[in-house]
Each structure stands twice: as structure tokens, then as C-alpha cells.
Design an enzyme around this catalytic site. Structure first.
Site, PDB file in Angstrom:
ATOM      1  N   THR A 107     145.329  35.402  -7.125  1.00 21.07           N
ATOM      2  CA  THR A 107     146.576  35.381  -6.358  1.00 21.07           C
ATOM      3  C   THR A 107     147.259  34.046  -6.658  1.00 21.07           C
ATOM      4  O   THR A 107     146.851  32.990  -6.162  1.00 21.07           O
ATOM      5  CB  THR A 107     146.289  35.510  -4.845  1.00 21.07           C
ATOM      6  OG1 THR A 107     145.492  36.681  -4.640  1.00 21.07           O
ATOM      7  CG2 THR A 107     147.566  35.594  -4.030  1.00 21.07           C
ATOM      8  N   GLY A 132     125.380  27.333 -10.643  1.00 17.73           N
ATOM      9  CA  GLY A 132     125.747  26.573  -9.453  1.00 17.73           C
ATOM     10  C   GLY A 132     124.575  26.009  -8.666  1.00 17.73           C
ATOM     11  O   GLY A 132     124.782  25.458  -7.575  1.00 17.73           O
ATOM     12  N   SER A 135     121.075  33.415   0.342  1.00 14.27           N
ATOM     13  CA  SER A 135     121.224  31.957   0.330  1.00 14.27           C
ATOM     14  C   SER A 135     119.889  31.234   0.140  1.00 14.27           C
ATOM     15  O   SER A 135     118.891  31.552   0.789  1.00 14.27           O
ATOM     16  CB  SER A 135     121.865  31.487   1.639  1.00 14.27           C
ATOM     17  OG  SER A 135     121.877  30.066   1.659  1.00 14.27           O
ATOM     18  N   ARG A 157     148.245  31.131  -4.142  1.00 13.41           N
ATOM     19  CA  ARG A 157     147.208  30.265  -3.544  1.00 13.41           C
ATOM     20  C   ARG A 157     146.925  29.069  -4.448  1.00 13.41           C
ATOM     21  O   ARG A 157     146.683  27.964  -3.968  1.00 13.41           O
ATOM     22  CB  ARG A 157     145.919  31.055  -3.308  1.00 13.41           C
ATOM     23  CG  ARG A 157     146.033  32.087  -2.217  1.00 13.41           C
ATOM     24  CD  ARG A 157     144.702  32.782  -2.002  1.00 13.41           C
ATOM     25  NE  ARG A 157     143.851  32.065  -1.058  1.00 13.41           N
ATOM     26  CZ  ARG A 157     142.588  32.402  -0.807  1.00 13.41           C
ATOM     27  NH1 ARG A 157     142.022  33.404  -1.428  1.00 13.41           N
ATOM     28  NH2 ARG A 157     141.879  31.733   0.080  1.00 13.41           N
ATOM     29  N   ASN A 203     132.591  23.158   4.762  1.00  8.21           N
ATOM     30  CA  ASN A 203     131.317  23.868   4.611  1.00  8.21           C
ATOM     31  C   ASN A 203     130.245  23.277   5.514  1.00  8.21           C
ATOM     32  O   ASN A 203     129.095  23.692   5.452  1.00  8.21           O
ATOM     33  CB  ASN A 203     130.841  23.842   3.141  1.00  8.21           C
ATOM     34  CG  ASN A 203     130.418  22.456   2.689  1.00  8.21           C
ATOM     35  OD1 ASN A 203     130.985  21.468   3.141  1.00  8.21           O
ATOM     36  ND2 ASN A 203     129.438  22.378   1.816  1.00  8.21           N
ATOM     37  N   GLY A 214     139.953  29.747  -3.540  1.00 17.94           N
ATOM     38  CA  GLY A 214     139.400  30.097  -2.233  1.00 17.94           C
ATOM     39  C   GLY A 214     138.750  28.864  -1.619  1.00 17.94           C
ATOM     40  O   GLY A 214     139.096  27.720  -1.963  1.00 17.94           O
ATOM     41  N   LYS A 238     135.078  29.400   5.239  1.00 12.38           N
ATOM     42  CA  LYS A 238     135.307  27.958   5.102  1.00 12.38           C
ATOM     43  C   LYS A 238     136.682  27.513   5.608  1.00 12.38           C
ATOM     44  O   LYS A 238     136.840  26.378   6.036  1.00 12.38           O
ATOM     45  CB  LYS A 238     135.113  27.533   3.647  1.00 12.38           C
ATOM     46  CG  LYS A 238     133.651  27.562   3.242  1.00 12.38           C
ATOM     47  CD  LYS A 238     133.419  27.144   1.818  1.00 12.38           C
ATOM     48  CE  LYS A 238     131.928  27.269   1.518  1.00 12.38           C
ATOM     49  NZ  LYS A 238     131.598  26.888   0.139  1.00 12.38           N
TER      50      LYS A 238
HETATM   51  P1  NAP Z   1     136.393  32.779  -1.035  1.00 15.82           P
HETATM   52  O1  NAP Z   1     136.957  31.741  -0.127  1.00 15.82           O
HETATM   53  O2  NAP Z   1     136.162  34.157  -0.530  1.00 15.82           O
HETATM   54  O3  NAP Z   1     137.398  32.824  -2.304  1.00 15.82           O
HETATM   55  C1  NAP Z   1     137.173  33.735  -3.337  1.00 15.82           C
HETATM   56  C2  NAP Z   1     137.969  33.305  -4.564  1.00 15.82           C
HETATM   57  O4  NAP Z   1     137.590  34.129  -5.672  1.00 15.82           O
HETATM   58  C3  NAP Z   1     139.471  33.454  -4.413  1.00 15.82           C
HETATM   59  O5  NAP Z   1     140.100  32.470  -5.211  1.00 15.82           O
HETATM   60  C4  NAP Z   1     139.702  34.859  -4.990  1.00 15.82           C
HETATM   61  O6  NAP Z   1     141.020  35.060  -5.453  1.00 15.82           O
HETATM   62  C5  NAP Z   1     138.756  34.835  -6.137  1.00 15.82           C
HETATM   63  N1  NAP Z   1     138.285  36.158  -6.593  1.00 15.82           N
HETATM   64  C6  NAP Z   1     137.571  37.056  -5.881  1.00 15.82           C
HETATM   65  N2  NAP Z   1     137.251  38.108  -6.649  1.00 15.82           N
HETATM   66  C7  NAP Z   1     137.760  37.864  -7.880  1.00 15.82           C
HETATM   67  C8  NAP Z   1     137.750  38.573  -9.118  1.00 15.82           C
HETATM   68  N3  NAP Z   1     137.130  39.764  -9.239  1.00 15.82           N
HETATM   69  N4  NAP Z   1     138.364  37.999 -10.180  1.00 15.82           N
HETATM   70  C9  NAP Z   1     138.966  36.802 -10.074  1.00 15.82           C
HETATM   71  N5  NAP Z   1     139.004  36.090  -8.932  1.00 15.82           N
HETATM   72  C10 NAP Z   1     138.407  36.610  -7.851  1.00 15.82           C
HETATM   73  O7  NAP Z   1     134.996  32.312  -1.650  1.00 15.82           O
HETATM   74  P2  NAP Z   1     134.535  30.818  -1.977  1.00 15.82           P
HETATM   75  O8  NAP Z   1     133.950  30.196  -0.759  1.00 15.82           O
HETATM   76  O9  NAP Z   1     135.667  30.134  -2.638  1.00 15.82           O
HETATM   77  O10 NAP Z   1     133.328  31.056  -2.988  1.00 15.82           O
HETATM   78  C11 NAP Z   1     133.570  31.405  -4.350  1.00 15.82           C
HETATM   79  C12 NAP Z   1     132.242  31.463  -5.111  1.00 15.82           C
HETATM   80  O11 NAP Z   1     131.664  30.167  -5.219  1.00 15.82           O
HETATM   81  C13 NAP Z   1     131.193  32.358  -4.458  1.00 15.82           C
HETATM   82  O12 NAP Z   1     130.524  33.064  -5.472  1.00 15.82           O
HETATM   83  C14 NAP Z   1     130.241  31.361  -3.817  1.00 15.82           C
HETATM   84  O13 NAP Z   1     128.931  31.860  -3.704  1.00 15.82           O
HETATM   85  C15 NAP Z   1     130.308  30.204  -4.795  1.00 15.82           C
HETATM   86  N6  NAP Z   1     129.971  28.882  -4.201  1.00 15.82           N
HETATM   87  C16 NAP Z   1     128.905  28.202  -4.670  1.00 15.82           C
HETATM   88  C17 NAP Z   1     128.615  26.949  -4.168  1.00 15.82           C
HETATM   89  C18 NAP Z   1     127.444  26.166  -4.701  1.00 15.82           C
HETATM   90  O14 NAP Z   1     127.039  25.190  -4.059  1.00 15.82           O
HETATM   91  N7  NAP Z   1     126.904  26.520  -5.841  1.00 15.82           N
HETATM   92  C19 NAP Z   1     129.406  26.380  -3.156  1.00 15.82           C
HETATM   93  C20 NAP Z   1     130.510  27.112  -2.721  1.00 15.82           C
HETATM   94  C21 NAP Z   1     130.785  28.367  -3.241  1.00 15.82           C
HETATM   95  P3  NAP Z   1     142.188  35.568  -4.459  1.00 15.82           P
HETATM   96  O15 NAP Z   1     142.789  34.321  -3.858  1.00 15.82           O
HETATM   97  O16 NAP Z   1     143.124  36.288  -5.344  1.00 15.82           O
HETATM   98  O17 NAP Z   1     141.548  36.459  -3.407  1.00 15.82           O
END
Ligand code: NAP
Length: 280
Positions: A155, A244, A17, A158, A89, A131, A68
Site C-alpha cells: 500500500t 530474522g 514465537s 503507508r 513492541n 507495517g 504494534k
Molecule cells: P504488520 O504491521 O501486520 O505489517 C505487515 C506489512 O507487510 C505491511 O507493510 C503490509 O503491507 C505488508 N504485506 C503483507 N502481506 C504482504 C504481501 N503478500 N506482499 C507484500 N507485502 C505484504 O506486520 P509487522 O509487525 O510489520 O511484521 C512484518 C513481518 O516482520 C512479520 O513476518 C513479522 O513476524 C516480522 N518481524 C520480525 C521481527 C524479528 O525480530 N525478527 C520483528 C518484527 C517483525 P500493506 O501496508 O499493504 O498491508
């Protein structure tokens, strides 16, 4: 000298991070005495970890993957945008009970509209992922006046549930909102947002290049080397690719404002962060 107020980002993984760097820059810029660290949390220990951080003098925390959806349950008050997302968050440890907020969406919207100078109003948006991040950004994308938002997720149920939760807001604002299968996401979108964890896991883009319209903007919420394959994929297809980092800085500025009542300047911090990540 008084001790600085303590904050942290709590997640798993969390070692990568950049939030401590961003908040150190905000503290320097605003003259606030703030110390911001990282707290690694075991997947079944979120509540205990947050309570220990607060008991140890913490004033608030950011919450990241995969906690989250758990964060609002610890709060006495949940802001409207966090309630719609059912994800937070940010936690602020107020003396009369904690408050949960969600700045991911406003961070993404500000990065697209201000930093990338791309309008969202009237445009066709594909949101990949439902997610914590996908849930946080959908409401603000609708409020920014997107013409249409299509949500796909590995999925499918969702994505459908997320869309249902936002149907009233979209209807009130005249935004066309739909869920689609991830293997049939439609073609020619103006803005494609990868809010899935595919890049974090080293997986390729979850959607085909046909989703990208002419001169589309393709944003991966991931950053650093992990985002490189998605950005290369988008660039090869003729899209404008964006990582991002801008969203990360913008959501952090909103968190700083939520905790401290002061809104830091983001442009110099984003510039410094880009240089830092490029040199790593
Ligand atoms: P999360 O709650 O764990 O959700 C993960 C999401 O990704 C779910 O929709 C999941 O689908 C999907 N997924 C996981 N592996 C996958 C794959 N191989 N192919 C397709 N879909 C996949 O995580 P999150 O908090 O949403 O974070 C998601 C990403 O955004 C992370 O990389 C995080 O670092 C990034 N992020 C960046 C910022 C920023 O400020 N830049 C802010 C927030 C998050 P399922 O529902 O099927 O499990």
C-alpha cells in the site's frame, strides 16, 4: 521462594514465537526470576487482553503482529523511538503509568552491524514494508548513517507517510530518504530488508531480484521454514541471505534491559536458538 516476575508476548498469531525460549535463556544467564509466556489475542481485543495480563500480575509485555500500532495508545509515556515509529513492541507496566518502547530497529541494526559484521553507514538500503516492523526499523537505519534509504510497501500511501514522518531526521543526518512504488523499487541496493509479512503469508518476495546489488545483504525479518523461500531467492541471485533470528534475539535483549536494567549476552542465545529452530 518469591514468585517470578511475569512477562509475555501478545499477538496473533503467536504460537510460533521463540520469545519465551529467548527470555528463559536471558533469565538463566542473568539470574533474574522471570517467567515469560505467550498470549494469543483476538484482533479486536488488544486493550482488554493487555489489561487482563497486567491485572493478573504481569510486569510488562512484548507486542507483535498486528498490534504494534495500538500499543503506544495504552501508554502514559512513549519513548522517542516508539513515538517516531508510532509503533511499540514493548510495554512496561510501571506503577505510575505504562511506558511504550520500540526495540525492533536497534535489534535489526545490531544484528546487521555486529552479528553479520556488515556496515550500514554510507550504504544504499531498500526497506520493503511499512507495517509495525517497517515503521520500527526506519529511524534506527537512518541513525546508523545509511547513505540512502528507499521505502516501498504494497500500500504505497503507508510508505509515503512513513517517509514523511522521518524526513526531518534524515535531513538532519544527511541521509537520502525516499518512498518508491513497490513495482519500481530501483536496482542495485547494498542491503535489502524484507520487513513485510510476505514470508509469514507464504507469498514470494514482493520485489524483483534486480533490487539486489553485487554481494548485497538480503534480510528477511521472518525466520524458520517460512523464511526459506525468500532466503533461497536471495541466495540464487548471489546475495548474502540472513533471516530474522538475530534481530529477534537483539530486540529481546533490549526489551530485557528495558524491563530489568540488565543487558544479557546475545551471542550464546542466538547460537542456541539457531540450533533449536534447525532441529524443529
Ligand atoms: P504488520 O504491521 O501486520 O505489517 C505487515 C506489512 O507487510 C505491511 O507493510 C503490509 O503491507 C505488508 N504485506 C503483507 N502481506 C504482504 C504481501 N503478500 N506482499 C507484500 N507485502 C505484504 O506486520 P509487522 O509487525 O510489520 O511484521 C512484518 C513481518 O516482520 C512479520 O513476518 C513479522 O513476524 C516480522 N518481524 C520480525 C521481527 C524479528 O525480530 N525478527 C520483528 C518484527 C517483525 P500493506 O501496508 O499493504 O498491508
Amino acid at each position: 521462594m518469591t514468585a517470578p516476575d511475569r512477562y509475555a508476548v501478545i499477538g496473533n498469531p503467536v504460537a510460533h514465537s521463540q520469545s519465551p525460549f529467548i527470555h528463559a535463556e536471558f533469565a538463566r544467564q542473568t539470574g533474574h526470576a522471570v517467567a515469560y509466556g505467550r498470549v494469543h489475542c483476538e484482533v479486536d481485543a488488544f486493550e482488554a487482553t493487555v489489561r487482563a495480563f497486567a491485572a493478573g500480575g504481569g510486569r510488562g509485555c512484548n507486542v507483535t503482529v498486528p498490534f504494534k500500532f495500538e500499543a503506544p495508545r495504552l501508554a502514559a509515556r512513549v519513548t522517542a523511538r516508539a513515538a517516531l515509529a508510532e509503533a511499540a513492541n514493548i510495554l512496561r507496566f510501571d506503577a505510575d503509568g505504562w511506558t511504550a518502547d520500540n526495540s525492533d530497529g536497534i535489534g535489526l541494526v545490531r544484528d546487521i552491524e555486529r552479528n553479520a559484521a556488515q556496515p550500514i553507514a554510507g550504504r544504499r538500503v531498500l526497506l520493503v514494508g511499512a507495517g509495525g516492523a517497517g515503521a520500527g526499523v526506519l529511524g534506527p537505519l537512518i541513525e546508523a548513517g545509511a547513505g540512502e534509504v528507499v521505502v516501498v510497501n504494497r500500500t504505497a500511501a503507508r510508505a509515503a507517510a512513513l517517509v514523511e514522518r522521518h524526513r526531518e531526521l534524515a535531513g538532519a543526518l544527511g541521509v537520502v530518504l525516499a518512498a518508491a512504488p513497490i513495482d519500481d523499487p530501483g536496482a542495485g541496493h547494498d542491503i535489502v530488508i524484507n520487513a513485510s509479512a510476505s514470508s509469514l503469508q507464504g507469498a514470494p518476495s514482493p520485489v524483483p531480484a534486480s533490487v539486489l546489488g553485487r554481494e548485497a545483504l538480503a534480510v528477511d525479518l521472518m525466520y524458520g521454514p517460512a523464511a526459506a523461500p525468500f532466503l533461497a531467492w536471495a541466495g540464487t541471485a548471489g546475495a548474502r541471505a540472513r533471516d530474522g533470528l538475530g534481530m529477534l534475539v537483539e530486540q529481546a535483549a533490549e526489551a530485557f534491559h528495558f524491563w530489568r536494567g540488565v543487558r544479557p549476552e546475545t551471542a550464546p542465545v542466538l547460537q542456541a536458538l539457531r540450533a533449536r529452530v534447525a532441529a524443529a
